[in-house]
Structures are given as structure tokens and as C-alpha cells.
Design an enzyme around this catalytic site. Structure first.
Site, PDB file in Angstrom:
ATOM      1  N   HIS A  65       4.354   1.497  -7.658  1.00 23.94           N
ATOM      2  CA  HIS A  65       4.311   2.047  -9.019  1.00 23.94           C
ATOM      3  C   HIS A  65       3.628   3.413  -9.064  1.00 23.94           C
ATOM      4  O   HIS A  65       3.603   4.055 -10.121  1.00 23.94           O
ATOM      5  CB  HIS A  65       3.650   1.057  -9.994  1.00 23.94           C
ATOM      6  CG  HIS A  65       2.161   0.998  -9.934  1.00 23.94           C
ATOM      7  ND1 HIS A  65       1.479   0.041  -9.219  1.00 23.94           N
ATOM      8  CD2 HIS A  65       1.207   1.771 -10.516  1.00 23.94           C
ATOM      9  CE1 HIS A  65       0.175   0.233  -9.372  1.00 23.94           C
ATOM     10  NE2 HIS A  65      -0.017   1.268 -10.153  1.00 23.94           N
ATOM     11  N   ASP A 110       4.790  -4.457  -4.747  1.00 25.26           N
ATOM     12  CA  ASP A 110       4.279  -3.165  -5.206  1.00 25.26           C
ATOM     13  C   ASP A 110       3.706  -2.379  -4.029  1.00 25.26           C
ATOM     14  O   ASP A 110       2.506  -2.132  -3.940  1.00 25.26           O
ATOM     15  CB  ASP A 110       3.221  -3.394  -6.291  1.00 25.26           C
ATOM     16  CG  ASP A 110       2.766  -2.109  -6.965  1.00 25.26           C
ATOM     17  OD1 ASP A 110       3.490  -1.097  -6.854  1.00 25.26           O
ATOM     18  OD2 ASP A 110       1.694  -2.126  -7.602  1.00 25.26           O
ATOM     19  N   SER A 204      -5.125   2.949  -8.549  1.00 20.47           N
ATOM     20  CA  SER A 204      -3.895   2.332  -8.051  1.00 20.47           C
ATOM     21  C   SER A 204      -3.449   2.955  -6.735  1.00 20.47           C
ATOM     22  O   SER A 204      -3.522   4.170  -6.546  1.00 20.47           O
ATOM     23  CB  SER A 204      -2.772   2.486  -9.077  1.00 20.47           C
ATOM     24  OG  SER A 204      -2.850   1.509 -10.069  1.00 20.47           O
TER      25      SER A 204
END
EC number: 3.4.21.-
Length: 258
Positions: A65, A110, A204
């Protein structure tokens, strides 16, 4: 390089205006300047920012992502305001996914492997991190790091990366918190049960390091961050080592683990 550096400084100092939500370190302290040599910054001019991990001289591992148009990659950064002499900038030459970067229907896919346009030189502030030789044990103390928010829900962002120690927890605890998670998945559940420490917005794609090896990729968590009994989700890198090593060896059509 100067233009890229100026742009990166603006992004790091103005993260509160970013358009994309991601994860950051809450409850940690400033990382030692020499303990995050593998930590990289991914960013673009639209305000998207993520972390990543250098795993050899040509490849960076991050979250799917974190994919973004016009991605730039900085290595060897410690301070947003003070330049390290050995900082290096790279572009992505190729990106490899287990899943479309826009498909969030599978919790544990992910992950994105990036081949850089040029090899990276090891230096005082730059060095790759080893992939795991075995999965982390329950209860292991691991290190999470990044330029993410250090307060939540009213986010403030640091000039330097922050680090915090958290624990590997039972997967069932995360499954009880995040509805819809499967009975089994390639995810690590990690955090502090009493709360107060964890990754948060902006972290992230960054590393979860256990015993000197890259065991997790910051993927998802709660808002606000670091709530009691609400740990965060990290992609379990050990389950993807064959996929990663096959791509690095030249087999770019290798099947992602199911």
C-alpha cells in the site's frame, strides 16, 4: 540530489498534510544514528511518505500500500534538517507485488519488493538488513522504527526517526480486534498490551526487527495509535523469503505464497 533533498525535507516536516494514511512510532525515543542503516524513506511530491528496508545493494522491501507514482527513495537519512554526507537517492526500476497494490481484500499480501535503478554503496549510515532465518518466537522483543507520528490522535511528526521495543503477541489477539481476519494468515501481531508504544501514521512499510533480522513490515493498525490491547499488524517476512530470494535470483514470475 539537492532538489530531491529539499523535497524530502518538506515532506517529512509537513507530514500532517499528507494525503495518504500510514503508520508511525508512538512512545519511542530517537533512534541511535547508527541503528537504522537499513531504513529508507519512500516519498513523492504529492505528500505520500512511507518507510522501507534495504535488504541488499539493489532491493528494498516495503508494504504494497506504499506504492505511489513518481516514487523517490532516500537512504542514509537521519535528520530531516541535517544532511548526512553519505545519503544516497534512488528511483525504483521495477516493483514486484503478491497482489495488486490497490487491492486490500487480502490481509497478508501487503508486501512490495523494489529493484533500484542503481546499486547502493554501503557506508557509515547505509547497510542492508538480513532476511529472517526462522520466524520470531511468541513474546520476542522486537524493534520498530520510522518517521511516523509520535503523538496520536493529534499527530505530530519528528525530525529524526523514532524507535520503540514491542513484543510479538498471539495472532488470536489481533484477530479478535480486527474483524474479518482469517483463522490463519501470514501476519505478525505485535505491540504492547498496556498500550503506549507502537507504529503509527507514517511508519507504513518500515521494519520490525527481531534479533537483528527483518521479521515484519509495518502494515496496519488502530486509530488512534498504541491503544491498550489493540496491537498492530505486520507482514510476516519469513513466509515470503522464498518469493523474495527467487525474484532477486532472476525468477520474476515466481508464484507468491498462497
Amino acid at each position: 540530489m539537492v532538489l530531491i533533498r529539499v523535497l524530502a525535507n518538506l515532506l517529512i516536516l509537513q507530514l500532517s498534510y499528507a494525503q495518504k494514511s500510514s503508520e508511525l512510532v508512538i512512545g519511542g525515543d530517537e533512534c541511535n544514528i547508527n541503528e537504522h542503516r537499513s531504513l529508507v524513506v519512500l516519498f513523492n511530491s504529492s505528500g505520500v511518505l512511507c518507510g522501507g528496508t534495504l535488504i541488499n545493494q539493489e532491493y528494498v522491501l516495503t508494504a504494497a500500500h506504499c506504492d505511489m507514482p513518481n516514487m523517490q527513495i532516500l537512504l542514509g537519512v537521519h535528520s530531516a534538517s541535517v544532511l548526512n554526507d553519505d545519503e544516497q537517492a534512488r528511483d525504483p526500476e521495477e516493483k514486484y507485488f503478491c497482489l495488486s497494490s490497490n487491492n486490500d481484500t487480502e490481509w497478508d499480501k501487503d508486501i512490495m519488493l523494489i529493484r533500484l535503478n542503481r546499486s547502493v554503496n554501503n557506508s557509515v549510515h547505509i547497510a542492508p538488513l538480513s532476511l529472517p532465518s526462522s520466524p520470531p518466537r511468541l513474546g520476542s522483543v522486537c524493534r520498530v522504527m520510522g518517521w511516523g507520528a509520535i503523538t496520536s490522535p493529534n499527530e505530530t511528526y519528528p525530525d529524526v526517526p523514532h524507535c520503540a521495543n514491542i513484543n510479538i503477541l498471539r495472532y488470536s489477539l489481533c484477530r479478535a480486534v480486527y474483524l474479518g481476519m482469517p483463522v490463519q494468515s501470514r501476519i505478525l501481531c505485535a505491540g504492547i498490551l498496556r498500550g503506549g508504544k507502537d507504529s503509527c501514521k507514517g511508519d507504513s512499510g518500515g521494519p520490525l526487527i527481531c534479533n537483528g533480522q527483518l521479521q515484519g513490515i509495518v502494515s496496519a493498525g488502530s486509530d488512534p495509535c498504541a491503544k491498550p490491547r489493540v496491537p498492530n499488524l505486520y507482514i510476516k517476512v519469513f513466509d515470503y523469503t522464498d518469493w523474495i530470494q527467487s525474484i532477486i535470483a532472476g525468477n520474476t514470475t515466481v508464484t507468491c505464497p498462497q
